[in-house]
Write a protein that holds these residues in place. Structure first.
Motif, PDB file in Angstrom:
ATOM      1  N   PRO A  36       0.815  -1.212   0.000  1.00 48.68           N
ATOM      2  CA  PRO A  36       0.000   0.000   0.000  1.00 48.68           C
ATOM      3  C   PRO A  36       0.848   1.261   0.000  1.00 48.68           C
ATOM      4  O   PRO A  36       1.956   1.272   0.524  1.00 48.68           O
ATOM      5  CB  PRO A  36      -0.808  -0.112   1.297  1.00 48.68           C
ATOM      6  N   PRO A  37       0.331   2.322  -0.572  1.00 47.42           N
ATOM      7  CA  PRO A  37       1.069   3.592  -0.560  1.00 47.42           C
ATOM      8  C   PRO A  37       1.109   4.170   0.855  1.00 47.42           C
ATOM      9  O   PRO A  37       0.299   3.811   1.713  1.00 47.42           O
ATOM     10  CB  PRO A  37       0.260   4.477  -1.502  1.00 47.42           C
ATOM     11  N   PHE A  38       2.058   5.052   1.093  1.00 48.05           N
ATOM     12  CA  PHE A  38       2.184   5.731   2.381  1.00 48.05           C
ATOM     13  C   PHE A  38       1.197   6.892   2.368  1.00 48.05           C
ATOM     14  O   PHE A  38       1.409   7.894   1.700  1.00 48.05           O
ATOM     15  CB  PHE A  38       3.622   6.205   2.569  1.00 48.05           C
ATOM     16  N   GLU A  39       0.075   6.717   3.105  1.00 55.39           N
ATOM     17  CA  GLU A  39      -0.993   7.706   3.092  1.00 55.39           C
ATOM     18  C   GLU A  39      -1.435   8.078   4.507  1.00 55.39           C
ATOM     19  O   GLU A  39      -1.293   7.288   5.435  1.00 55.39           O
ATOM     20  CB  GLU A  39      -2.220   7.155   2.359  1.00 55.39           C
ATOM     21  N   TRP A  40      -2.020   9.248   4.621  1.00 52.64           N
ATOM     22  CA  TRP A  40      -2.638   9.716   5.850  1.00 52.64           C
ATOM     23  C   TRP A  40      -4.066   9.206   5.829  1.00 52.64           C
ATOM     24  O   TRP A  40      -4.884   9.632   5.021  1.00 52.64           O
ATOM     25  CB  TRP A  40      -2.581  11.234   5.876  1.00 52.64           C
ATOM     26  N   ALA A  72       6.544  21.071  14.713  1.00 58.53           N
ATOM     27  CA  ALA A  72       6.142  22.265  13.958  1.00 58.53           C
ATOM     28  C   ALA A  72       6.665  22.233  12.526  1.00 58.53           C
ATOM     29  O   ALA A  72       6.116  22.887  11.647  1.00 58.53           O
ATOM     30  CB  ALA A  72       6.628  23.513  14.676  1.00 58.53           C
ATOM     31  N   GLN A  73       7.734  21.475  12.286  1.00 59.68           N
ATOM     32  CA  GLN A  73       8.282  21.340  10.931  1.00 59.68           C
ATOM     33  C   GLN A  73       7.355  20.519  10.044  1.00 59.68           C
ATOM     34  O   GLN A  73       7.251  20.765   8.844  1.00 59.68           O
ATOM     35  CB  GLN A  73       9.663  20.684  10.996  1.00 59.68           C
ATOM     36  N   TRP A  74       6.649  19.551  10.623  1.00 60.30           N
ATOM     37  CA  TRP A  74       5.849  18.613   9.827  1.00 60.30           C
ATOM     38  C   TRP A  74       4.347  18.838   9.911  1.00 60.30           C
ATOM     39  O   TRP A  74       3.625  18.543   8.966  1.00 60.30           O
ATOM     40  CB  TRP A  74       6.168  17.182  10.248  1.00 60.30           C
ATOM     41  N   PHE A  75       3.875  19.320  11.056  1.00 59.29           N
ATOM     42  CA  PHE A  75       2.433  19.468  11.252  1.00 59.29           C
ATOM     43  C   PHE A  75       2.075  20.940  11.427  1.00 59.29           C
ATOM     44  O   PHE A  75       2.769  21.664  12.132  1.00 59.29           O
ATOM     45  CB  PHE A  75       1.981  18.693  12.499  1.00 59.29           C
ATOM     46  N   ARG A  76       0.974  21.333  10.817  1.00 63.84           N
ATOM     47  CA  ARG A  76       0.492  22.697  10.967  1.00 63.84           C
ATOM     48  C   ARG A  76      -0.961  22.630  11.426  1.00 63.84           C
ATOM     49  O   ARG A  76      -1.767  21.914  10.843  1.00 63.84           O
ATOM     50  CB  ARG A  76       0.600  23.447   9.660  1.00 63.84           C
ATOM     51  N   CYS A  77      -1.247  23.372  12.473  1.00 58.49           N
ATOM     52  CA  CYS A  77      -2.586  23.409  13.028  1.00 58.49           C
ATOM     53  C   CYS A  77      -3.033  24.864  13.068  1.00 58.49           C
ATOM     54  O   CYS A  77      -2.344  25.714  13.631  1.00 58.49           O
ATOM     55  CB  CYS A  77      -2.553  22.809  14.430  1.00 58.49           C
ATOM     56  N   SER A 110      -2.739  20.189   8.722  1.00 61.03           N
ATOM     57  CA  SER A 110      -2.087  19.823   7.468  1.00 61.03           C
ATOM     58  C   SER A 110      -0.707  19.250   7.779  1.00 61.03           C
ATOM     59  O   SER A 110      -0.140  19.492   8.843  1.00 61.03           O
ATOM     60  CB  SER A 110      -1.981  21.026   6.528  1.00 61.03           C
ATOM     61  N   ILE A 111      -0.194  18.486   6.828  1.00 61.78           N
ATOM     62  CA  ILE A 111       1.118  17.853   6.968  1.00 61.78           C
ATOM     63  C   ILE A 111       2.012  18.368   5.844  1.00 61.78           C
ATOM     64  O   ILE A 111       1.589  18.435   4.684  1.00 61.78           O
ATOM     65  CB  ILE A 111       1.003  16.317   6.910  1.00 61.78           C
ATOM     66  N   ALA A 112       3.252  18.723   6.189  1.00 65.05           N
ATOM     67  CA  ALA A 112       4.190  19.280   5.218  1.00 65.05           C
ATOM     68  C   ALA A 112       4.614  18.250   4.176  1.00 65.05           C
ATOM     69  O   ALA A 112       4.629  17.041   4.451  1.00 65.05           O
ATOM     70  CB  ALA A 112       5.428  19.817   5.939  1.00 65.05           C
ATOM     71  N   ALA A 113       4.941  18.743   3.012  1.00 60.06           N
ATOM     72  CA  ALA A 113       5.452  17.880   1.935  1.00 60.06           C
ATOM     73  C   ALA A 113       6.761  17.240   2.386  1.00 60.06           C
ATOM     74  O   ALA A 113       7.545  17.846   3.115  1.00 60.06           O
ATOM     75  CB  ALA A 113       5.672  18.706   0.679  1.00 60.06           C
ATOM     76  N   GLY A 114       6.990  16.015   1.965  1.00 60.07           N
ATOM     77  CA  GLY A 114       8.215  15.302   2.320  1.00 60.07           C
ATOM     78  C   GLY A 114       8.162  14.607   3.663  1.00 60.07           C
ATOM     79  O   GLY A 114       9.187  14.136   4.155  1.00 60.07           O
ATOM     80  N   ASP A 127      -4.724  16.836   1.401  1.00 64.95           N
ATOM     81  CA  ASP A 127      -5.370  18.122   1.662  1.00 64.95           C
ATOM     82  C   ASP A 127      -5.483  18.350   3.163  1.00 64.95           C
ATOM     83  O   ASP A 127      -5.612  17.395   3.933  1.00 64.95           O
ATOM     84  CB  ASP A 127      -6.767  18.146   1.043  1.00 64.95           C
ATOM     85  N   PRO A 128      -5.481  19.617   3.592  1.00 61.44           N
ATOM     86  CA  PRO A 128      -5.721  19.905   5.016  1.00 61.44           C
ATOM     87  C   PRO A 128      -7.083  19.367   5.437  1.00 61.44           C
ATOM     88  O   PRO A 128      -8.017  19.314   4.638  1.00 61.44           O
ATOM     89  CB  PRO A 128      -5.708  21.443   5.074  1.00 61.44           C
ATOM     90  N   ARG A 129      -7.166  18.945   6.702  1.00 62.51           N
ATOM     91  CA  ARG A 129      -8.399  18.339   7.193  1.00 62.51           C
ATOM     92  C   ARG A 129      -8.938  19.112   8.395  1.00 62.51           C
ATOM     93  O   ARG A 129      -8.178  19.506   9.274  1.00 62.51           O
ATOM     94  CB  ARG A 129      -8.156  16.886   7.589  1.00 62.51           C
ATOM     95  N   PRO A 130     -10.250  19.290   8.428  1.00 62.56           N
ATOM     96  CA  PRO A 130     -10.848  19.984   9.570  1.00 62.56           C
ATOM     97  C   PRO A 130     -11.090  19.030  10.737  1.00 62.56           C
ATOM     98  O   PRO A 130     -11.292  17.837  10.548  1.00 62.56           O
ATOM     99  CB  PRO A 130     -12.174  20.494   9.006  1.00 62.56           C
ATOM    100  N   VAL A 131     -11.075  19.585  11.942  1.00 61.81           N
ATOM    101  CA  VAL A 131     -11.344  18.797  13.140  1.00 61.81           C
ATOM    102  C   VAL A 131     -11.928  19.721  14.205  1.00 61.81           C
ATOM    103  O   VAL A 131     -11.689  20.929  14.175  1.00 61.81           O
ATOM    104  CB  VAL A 131     -10.064  18.074  13.628  1.00 61.81           C
ATOM    105  N   HIS A 132     -12.700  19.149  15.128  1.00 60.88           N
ATOM    106  CA  HIS A 132     -13.415  19.939  16.131  1.00 60.88           C
ATOM    107  C   HIS A 132     -13.426  19.164  17.444  1.00 60.88           C
ATOM    108  O   HIS A 132     -13.692  17.963  17.445  1.00 60.88           O
ATOM    109  CB  HIS A 132     -14.850  20.164  15.619  1.00 60.88           C
TER     110      HIS A 132
END
Length: 181
Positions: A36-40, A72-77, A110-114, A127-132
């Protein structure tokens, strides 16, 4: 001896291929497994009494342990979260993001490229994903009377009530004759 070629297509499947050789009249290709591909895969907002609020991310393959060193390098909230930190799950296919998340607040993750995996693979763009975060459901917890009360003998029972405007508790001490078999 004939020529045998082994190829691996990491996006879709593992393939064993053999070219015509000593005993083959035509090329042969056989699928021997899926890769399987490496996916979120998933994003979940979790609100626990003891652990606080967390965002749990699940991936199709294990992620690199290095991503927890600089979250903070990989994840953005968005909006930003104070005390932002990351913890990798024991199996490596999950990441828990913690911080001072607010209730009833919409966040976008969202998750950074690479973004690196354990294997030499990078995450497919997502794509960025919403959460609550929702408040915890109203609950009342009572400790196990026989195990805790008999061990310490304080004649006190601890009660924990969460998101309950009012809690009424009635207790009665029973002797052996009052117990129902």
């Amino acid at each position: 001896m004939g020529h045998t070629l082994w190829g691996m297509d990491c996006i879709h499947r593992w393939v064993a291929s053999a070219e015509p050789g000593v005993r083959l009249e035509a090329p042969v290709t056989q699928v021997v497994g899926r890769c399987p591909p490496f996916e979120w895969l998933a994003l979940e907002a979790v609100n626990h009494l003891a652990g606080g609020r967390q965002l749990r991310l699940r991936f199709s393959r294990p992620v690199s342990p290095a991503v927890t060193n600089a979250p903070a390098q990989w994840f953005r909230c968005q909006p930003e979260v104070k005390g932002f930190r990351a913890e990798r799950s024991p199996g490596g296919q999950g990441i828990a993001l913690s911080g001072e998340f607010a209730l009833e607040q919409d966040y976008t993750v969202s998750i950074a490229a690479g973004f690196p995996g354990v294997e030499p693979a990078t995450l497919r763009p997502a794509d960025p994903r919403p959460v609550h975060f929702e408040p915890m459901e109203p609950m009342v917890w009572l400790q196990g009377f026989d195990s805790v009360q008999l061990a310490t003998g304080r004649r006190k029972m601890e009660v924990l009530a969460v998101n309950t405007p009012e809690t009424r508790l009635r207790m009665k001490a029973l002797d052996r004759q009052g117990l129902i078999p």
